[in-house]
Scaffold this motif. Structure first.
Motif: not given
Length: 263
Positions: A5-16, A33-47
């Motif tokens: 199981v590898s996600l090396e270099g994969k570009r992934i969006i995660v919501t919630g 190994g993934a590149k992950v863009l996380v999204a939700a309402r709370s900026e502090d928690k997301l950071k």
């Protein structure tokens, strides 16, 4: 050929992704190994989550976004494209439970709120990322369903309807895009120890979460409530090439609840 199981270099969006399964899954994806863009309402928690992704070995980025807003969802897809040129995977995990009320008292405003976040947001996000996935000839999408994707439950009509519909969205999308080497699956978490259980605690044990967990674990064949990481690992696996022949499925991480009758 044996695959790991590898996600090396994969570009992934995660919501919630600010708490619970989404946050746990994002960190796991980073460790693979993934590149992950996380999204939700709370900026502090997301950071904080994005930092954990990076510390785990991936690349963590974040965008504060309301999954009930079409403009915010479009901005999320555009940011991933601007950062990395496209998207290889999406974990559409944002969801709300909505109020507990009988059908006769359930408001249309509450219904709209639940359906917008739990279903419409997934529809819009999938529409936004599919053209790029089709062009590149690959992609994987995982949508978070629920035990109520397959079962009924009282006092939560909009939630149950939305989660049934998520499974329909997964199957309909997979039927169209499988020919483009794009996989679409539904993750069905069971009783997982996340903030979504907190409203349930108000009804089960007067807000006492510890007592609620003790009551709920009696419903699970394995005798315990699951942890976010246990569902997060399944999401990461489904997004990986190791799951390359798994498509249009609903797969549970539920301690046996859907498959075993508890006596």
């Amino acid at each position: 050929m044996i695959k790991s199981v590898s996600l090396e270099g994969k570009r992934i969006i995660v919501t919630g992704a600010s708490t619970g399964i989404g946050a746990a899954a994002a960190e796991i994806m980073g460790s693979l190994g993934a590149k992950v863009l996380v999204a939700a309402r709370s900026e502090d928690k997301l950071k904080a989550v994005a930092d954990k992704v990076t510390k785990a070995g991936g690349e963590g980025r974040y965008l504060a976004a309301d999954m009930g807003s079409e403009a915010d969802i479009a901005a999320l897809a555009e940011k991933a494209k601007a950062l990395w040129g496209g998207v290889d995977g999406v974990f559409a995990n944002a969801g709300v439970s909505g109020p507990a009320a009988p059908m006769t008292e359930y408001s249309l405003d509450a219904y709209d709120d639940v359906m917008n976040v739990n279903l419409k947001s997934m529809f819009i996000l999938i529409k936004a990322v599919l053209p790029g996935m089709i062009e590149q000839g690959s992609g994987s999408i995982v949508c978070t369903g629920s035990l109520t994707s397959k079962l009924g439950a009282p006092m939560t009509p909009a939630y149950v309807m939305s989660k049934h519909a998520v499974l329909g969205l997964v199957r309909a999308t997979a039927a169209e895009v499988a020919k483009h080497n794009i996989r679409v699956n539904c993750l069905i978490p069971g009783l997982i120890n996340t903030p979504l259980l907190e409203p349930l605690a108000e009804h089960v044990a007067d807000g006492d979460m510890k007592a609620t967990l003790n009551i709920l674990k009696a419903m699970v064949p394995q005798g315990r409530v699951g942890e976010p990481e246990e569902a997060g690992w399944l999401a990461a696996f489904l997004l990986s090439d190791a799951a390359g022949y798994i498509n249009a499925q609903s797969i549970s991480a539920d301690g046996g609840m859907l498959g075993i009758m508890r006596s």
